[in-house]
Design a protein around this motif. Structure first.
Motif, PDB file in Angstrom:
ATOM      1  N   ASP A  68       0.829  -1.211   0.000  1.00  0.00           N
ATOM      2  CA  ASP A  68       0.000   0.000   0.000  1.00  0.00           C
ATOM      3  C   ASP A  68       0.864   1.263   0.000  1.00  0.00           C
ATOM      4  OD1 ASP A  68      -2.413   1.369  -0.101  1.00  0.00           O
ATOM      5  OD2 ASP A  68      -2.579   1.517   2.084  1.00  0.00           O
ATOM      6  N   LEU A  69       1.904   1.232  -0.836  1.00  0.00           N
ATOM      7  CA  LEU A  69       2.800   2.374  -0.979  1.00  0.00           C
ATOM      8  C   LEU A  69       2.605   3.004  -2.353  1.00  0.00           C
ATOM      9  CD1 LEU A  69       6.176   0.909   0.391  1.00  0.00           C
ATOM     10  CD2 LEU A  69       4.460   2.232   1.651  1.00  0.00           C
ATOM     11  N   PRO A  70       2.453   4.327  -2.419  1.00  0.00           N
ATOM     12  CA  PRO A  70       2.401   4.972  -3.732  1.00  0.00           C
ATOM     13  C   PRO A  70       3.727   4.800  -4.456  1.00  0.00           C
ATOM     14  CG  PRO A  70       2.545   6.614  -1.986  1.00  0.00           C
ATOM     15  CD  PRO A  70       2.336   5.287  -1.315  1.00  0.00           C
ATOM     16  N   VAL A  71       3.668   4.744  -5.783  1.00  0.00           N
ATOM     17  CA  VAL A  71       4.879   4.502  -6.563  1.00  0.00           C
ATOM     18  C   VAL A  71       4.901   5.405  -7.781  1.00  0.00           C
ATOM     19  CG1 VAL A  71       3.760   2.599  -7.831  1.00  0.00           C
ATOM     20  CG2 VAL A  71       6.256   2.706  -7.730  1.00  0.00           C
ATOM     21  N   ASP A  72       6.069   5.919  -8.095  1.00  0.00           N
ATOM     22  CA  ASP A  72       6.304   6.718  -9.299  1.00  0.00           C
ATOM     23  C   ASP A  72       7.405   6.072 -10.118  1.00  0.00           C
ATOM     24  OD1 ASP A  72       4.445   8.756  -8.770  1.00  0.00           O
ATOM     25  OD2 ASP A  72       5.905   9.908  -7.588  1.00  0.00           O
ATOM     26  N   VAL A  73       7.375   6.326 -11.413  1.00  0.00           N
ATOM     27  CA  VAL A  73       8.467   5.920 -12.305  1.00  0.00           C
ATOM     28  C   VAL A  73       8.913   7.168 -13.058  1.00  0.00           C
ATOM     29  CG1 VAL A  73       9.218   4.398 -14.157  1.00  0.00           C
ATOM     30  CG2 VAL A  73       7.445   3.626 -12.566  1.00  0.00           C
ATOM     31  N   VAL A  74      10.193   7.501 -12.950  1.00  0.00           N
ATOM     32  CA  VAL A  74      10.727   8.669 -13.636  1.00  0.00           C
ATOM     33  C   VAL A  74      11.877   8.229 -14.540  1.00  0.00           C
ATOM     34  CG1 VAL A  74      10.030  10.229 -11.790  1.00  0.00           C
ATOM     35  CG2 VAL A  74      12.328   9.256 -11.770  1.00  0.00           C
ATOM     36  N   TYR A  75      12.189   9.078 -15.497  1.00  0.00           N
ATOM     37  CA  TYR A  75      13.200   8.739 -16.510  1.00  0.00           C
ATOM     38  C   TYR A  75      14.198   9.896 -16.607  1.00  0.00           C
ATOM     39  CZ  TYR A  75       9.519   5.412 -17.674  1.00  0.00           C
ATOM     40  OH  TYR A  75       8.554   4.433 -17.607  1.00  0.00           O
ATOM     41  N   PRO A  76      15.233   9.900 -15.774  1.00  0.00           N
ATOM     42  CA  PRO A  76      16.174  11.016 -15.755  1.00  0.00           C
ATOM     43  C   PRO A  76      16.939  11.211 -17.059  1.00  0.00           C
ATOM     44  CG  PRO A  76      16.409   9.642 -13.796  1.00  0.00           C
ATOM     45  CD  PRO A  76      15.536   8.894 -14.744  1.00  0.00           C
ATOM     46  N   VAL A  77      17.143  10.127 -17.816  1.00  0.00           N
ATOM     47  CA  VAL A  77      17.936  10.217 -19.046  1.00  0.00           C
ATOM     48  C   VAL A  77      17.114   9.846 -20.274  1.00  0.00           C
ATOM     49  CG1 VAL A  77      19.998   9.390 -20.249  1.00  0.00           C
ATOM     50  CG2 VAL A  77      20.055   9.710 -17.768  1.00  0.00           C
ATOM     51  N   ASN A  78      16.507   8.646 -20.248  1.00  0.00           N
ATOM     52  CA  ASN A  78      15.720   8.182 -21.385  1.00  0.00           C
ATOM     53  C   ASN A  78      14.748   7.100 -20.924  1.00  0.00           C
ATOM     54  OD1 ASN A  78      17.254   5.729 -21.228  1.00  0.00           O
ATOM     55  ND2 ASN A  78      18.846   6.648 -22.510  1.00  0.00           N
ATOM     56  N   GLU A  79      13.887   6.682 -21.839  1.00  0.00           N
ATOM     57  CA  GLU A  79      12.845   5.707 -21.509  1.00  0.00           C
ATOM     58  C   GLU A  79      13.413   4.327 -21.213  1.00  0.00           C
ATOM     59  OE1 GLU A  79       9.430   6.241 -21.321  1.00  0.00           O
ATOM     60  OE2 GLU A  79       9.969   8.363 -21.433  1.00  0.00           O
ATOM     61  N   GLU A  80      14.658   4.098 -21.591  1.00  0.00           N
ATOM     62  CA  GLU A  80      15.266   2.781 -21.387  1.00  0.00           C
ATOM     63  C   GLU A  80      15.823   2.610 -19.973  1.00  0.00           C
ATOM     64  OE1 GLU A  80      16.013   4.603 -24.348  1.00  0.00           O
ATOM     65  OE2 GLU A  80      14.335   3.415 -25.169  1.00  0.00           O
ATOM     66  N   ASN A  81      15.873   3.692 -19.210  1.00  0.00           N
ATOM     67  CA  ASN A  81      16.494   3.629 -17.885  1.00  0.00           C
ATOM     68  C   ASN A  81      15.571   4.238 -16.828  1.00  0.00           C
ATOM     69  OD1 ASN A  81      19.508   2.652 -18.152  1.00  0.00           O
ATOM     70  ND2 ASN A  81      19.139   3.996 -19.910  1.00  0.00           N
ATOM     71  N   PRO A  82      14.580   3.469 -16.384  1.00  0.00           N
ATOM     72  CA  PRO A  82      13.611   3.989 -15.416  1.00  0.00           C
ATOM     73  C   PRO A  82      14.131   3.938 -13.975  1.00  0.00           C
ATOM     74  CG  PRO A  82      13.048   1.740 -15.980  1.00  0.00           C
ATOM     75  CD  PRO A  82      14.246   2.106 -16.828  1.00  0.00           C
ATOM     76  N   VAL A  83      13.719   4.924 -13.197  1.00  0.00           N
ATOM     77  CA  VAL A  83      13.926   4.917 -11.751  1.00  0.00           C
ATOM     78  C   VAL A  83      12.561   4.747 -11.100  1.00  0.00           C
ATOM     79  CG1 VAL A  83      14.680   6.232  -9.728  1.00  0.00           C
ATOM     80  CG2 VAL A  83      15.960   6.399 -11.882  1.00  0.00           C
ATOM     81  N   VAL A  84      12.420   3.722 -10.275  1.00  0.00           N
ATOM     82  CA  VAL A  84      11.159   3.445  -9.582  1.00  0.00           C
ATOM     83  C   VAL A  84      11.281   3.952  -8.150  1.00  0.00           C
ATOM     84  CG1 VAL A  84       9.536   1.660  -8.846  1.00  0.00           C
ATOM     85  CG2 VAL A  84      10.749   1.431 -11.032  1.00  0.00           C
ATOM     86  N   ILE A  85      10.296   4.730  -7.707  1.00  0.00           N
ATOM     87  CA  ILE A  85      10.324   5.312  -6.364  1.00  0.00           C
ATOM     88  C   ILE A  85       9.046   4.966  -5.619  1.00  0.00           C
ATOM     89  CG2 ILE A  85      10.610   7.408  -4.981  1.00  0.00           C
ATOM     90  CD1 ILE A  85      11.292   7.776  -8.621  1.00  0.00           C
ATOM     91  N   MET A  86       9.200   4.304  -4.475  1.00  0.00           N
ATOM     92  CA  MET A  86       8.075   4.036  -3.576  1.00  0.00           C
ATOM     93  C   MET A  86       8.170   4.980  -2.383  1.00  0.00           C
ATOM     94  SD  MET A  86       8.170  -0.131  -3.482  1.00  0.00           S
ATOM     95  CE  MET A  86       8.591  -1.080  -4.939  1.00  0.00           C
TER      96      MET A  86
END
Length: 401
Positions: free
Chosen positions: A45-63
C-alpha cells in the motif's frame, strides 16, 4: 529450516521472483522489473512513481512510505536493479533460475549484488507495518538502473532533477558487501575513481632498427612507474594488518592496444589504468606526478581521463551524526559485530555524498563468500532472512531520528 520451508517462505518467494527477472547488461529491458516493483508497492500500500532522468530505457522506480512528520528530511533506501553479465557455462545452476539447494543457497546473478537488499527493504517495511509502526521521517525506496555501468544513466542524473530535490533527503542507505566472518561491514566513504588512457606517440620505423624515442620505450616507462606505485600500495597493506582494501589506492592495468605488424615499430601505443584512489591522497599532487612521469618518459604522451571523479567527503561515523548514532545503536542492540570501512569499489552512494547527504553502504551478509560479479553467485536463505530482521531494526531506528 528445510528446503521445503525455504521454498514456501513468502519473503524468499518474493526474492527469488525478483532474481528471475534478467535485468542483465548489456541492452537491458526493465519492463518486467518495473512491473514487479509496482506489484510490490501495491502489496505494501505504498504509492509509486516511475521517472526517466535520461531516457525511456532507464527507469527509476520510487516508492513512498509517508512519515508522521513529513517535513523532516527523508530517508532514501536505494538499490540498483541492473546486474552484470554472466557466463552461463561457468555456472552450476542457471544464473536466472534462482535455484535453491538443500543447504539453502539461492543461486542467481544479483543474489548478493544487490537485489537482495532491494527486497529486504520491502520485507522490513512489511514487518514494521504489521507491528503498527510508522516512522517520523518519510522513507523513499529508490530502485535505480545502470549502477553497474557507473550510474551515469541512473543515480548520477536522477539527483540533478527537480523530482529528487523535492524528496528533501537527509540520509541514504545503499549496498555494502558480504563478509567472510561473523561481522558486518558498514561503508561510510568511497575512494575516488579515475580511469586514465595514455596515448603514447613515438618514432616509427623498421623493426630491425634501434630507433630512439619509440612508443614502446615510453610505454615501458609509464607502466613501470604505475606498477611501481601499485607495488607500494600492496606493501602498505602487508605492513599494516589493520588496513582494509579501501584504505589504499588500487592501480590496475586493464587495456593495452597498438601496433599494426610484427616487424613495424608503431607510431602509437595506448594503455589504460583503472585507479581507485584512497581518500587521504592529494588528487592535485597525484595528477601532477602522473604528468611528470609522462615528461620523464620522453613526452609525446596524451593523457585522457575516461573517468575522473572528484573527491567526495566521507560520511561522519561519530556522535555528530545522529543517523549514525541510531544505526550503530541498532547493531549494538542486535549484539552483532561490525566494522566501519571505506568501500573498496564505487556505488551510487558517492553521488548522494557529493550532494552533502550522509550515506551508509550496508548489506547484511555475514559468513558468506564474496561472490559479487563472480560465477555461481549465491546467498543463503537463512542469511537473507536474518538480514530482514537487521534491516527491520535499523529502519525503525533511523526513521525516528
Amino acid at each position: 529450516m528445510s528446503k521445503a520451508e525455504w521454498e514456501n517462505n513468502e519473503e524468499i518467494q518474493i526474492f527469488r521472483e525478483y532474481l528471475r527477472i534478467p535485468t542483465v547488461h548489456p541492452n537491458i529491458d526493465y519492463t518486467d522489473c518495473v512491473a514487479f516493483l509496482k506489484r510490490q508497492a501495491a502489496s505494501l500500500d505504498l504509492p509509486v512513481d516511475v521517472v526517466y532522468p535520461v531516457n525511456e530505457e532507464n527507469p527509476v522506480v520510487i516508492m513512498k512510505w509517508v512519515g508522521t512528520q513529513p517535513e523532516l528530511p527523508s530517508i532514501i533506501l536505494n538499490s540498483h536493479t541492473d546486474v552484470v553479465p554472466v557466463f552461463p557455462e561457468k555456472w552450476s545452476h542457471d544464473p536466472f533460475s534462482a535455484d535453491i539447494d538443500d543447504e539453502g543457497r539461492i543461486y542467481a546473478r544479483g543474489s548478493q549484488d544487490m537485489k537482495c537488499v532491494g527486497t529486504q527493504y520491502l520485507a522490513a517495511i512489511r514487518a514494521l507495518k504489521a507491528k503498527g509502526y510508522q516512522p517520523k521521517r518519510t522513507f523513499y525506496l529508490t530502485f535505480v538502473p545502470d549502477e553497474e555501468n557507473g550510474g551515469f544513466f541512473g543515480m548520477r542524473e536522477f539527483i540533478k532533477g527537480d523530482y529528487f530535490k523535492s524528496l528533501n533527503v537527509g540520509l541514504s542507505l545503499d549496498e555494502g558487501s558480504s563478509t567472510l566472518d561473523d561481522s558486518y561491514y558498514v561503508y561510510y566513504a568511497e575512494r575516488t575513481g579515475w580511469q586514465i588512457r595514455f596515448k603514447i606517440s613515438g618514432q616509427a620505423g623498421h623493426g630491425s632498427i634501434l630507433l630512439p624515442n619509440t612508443a614502446g620505450e615510453k610505454l615501458n616507462y609509464i607502466v613501470g612507474k604505475m606498477m611501481g606505485f601499485r607495488a607500494s600500495q600492496v606493501q602498505k597493506l602487508k605492513d599494516d594488518p589493520k588496513l582494509f582494501f579501501g584504505d589504499v589506492t588500487t592501480v590496475n592495468l586493464t587495456v593495452v592496444t597498438g601496433g599494426v605488424q610484427r616487424n613495424v615499430v608503431p607510431p602509437m601505443l595506448e594503455v589504460v589504468f583503472d585507479l581507485r584512489i584512497a581518500i587521504d591522497v592529494d588528487l592535485v599532487a597525484f595528477e601532477k606526478q602522473i604528468n611528470d612521469w609522462c615528461e620523464e618518459a620522453g613526452g609525446g604522451i596524451e593523457i585522457i581521463f575516461e573517468q575522473q571523479d572528484e573527491y567526495v567527503p566521507p560520511t561522519k561515523v561519530d556522535d555528530s551524526n545522529p543517523f549514525w548514532t541510531a544505526f550503530e545503536n541498532s547493531l549494538k542492540e542486535l549484539d552483532v559485530k561490525y566494522h566501519t570501512y571505506v568501500c573498496p569499489g564505487n556505488t551510487d552512494s558517492r553521488f548522494l555524498r557529493s550532494q552533502g547527504i550522509p550515506a551508509f553502504g550496508f548489506s547484511p551478509m555475514k559468513n558468506t563468500p564474496i561472490l559479487l560479479h563472480d560465477h555461481d553467485e549465491y546467498l543463503g536463505a537463512d542469511t537473507y532472512l536474518e538480514g530482514i530482521k537487521v534491516y527491520t531494526k535499523i529502519l525503525a531506528a533511523v526513521g525516528n531520528v
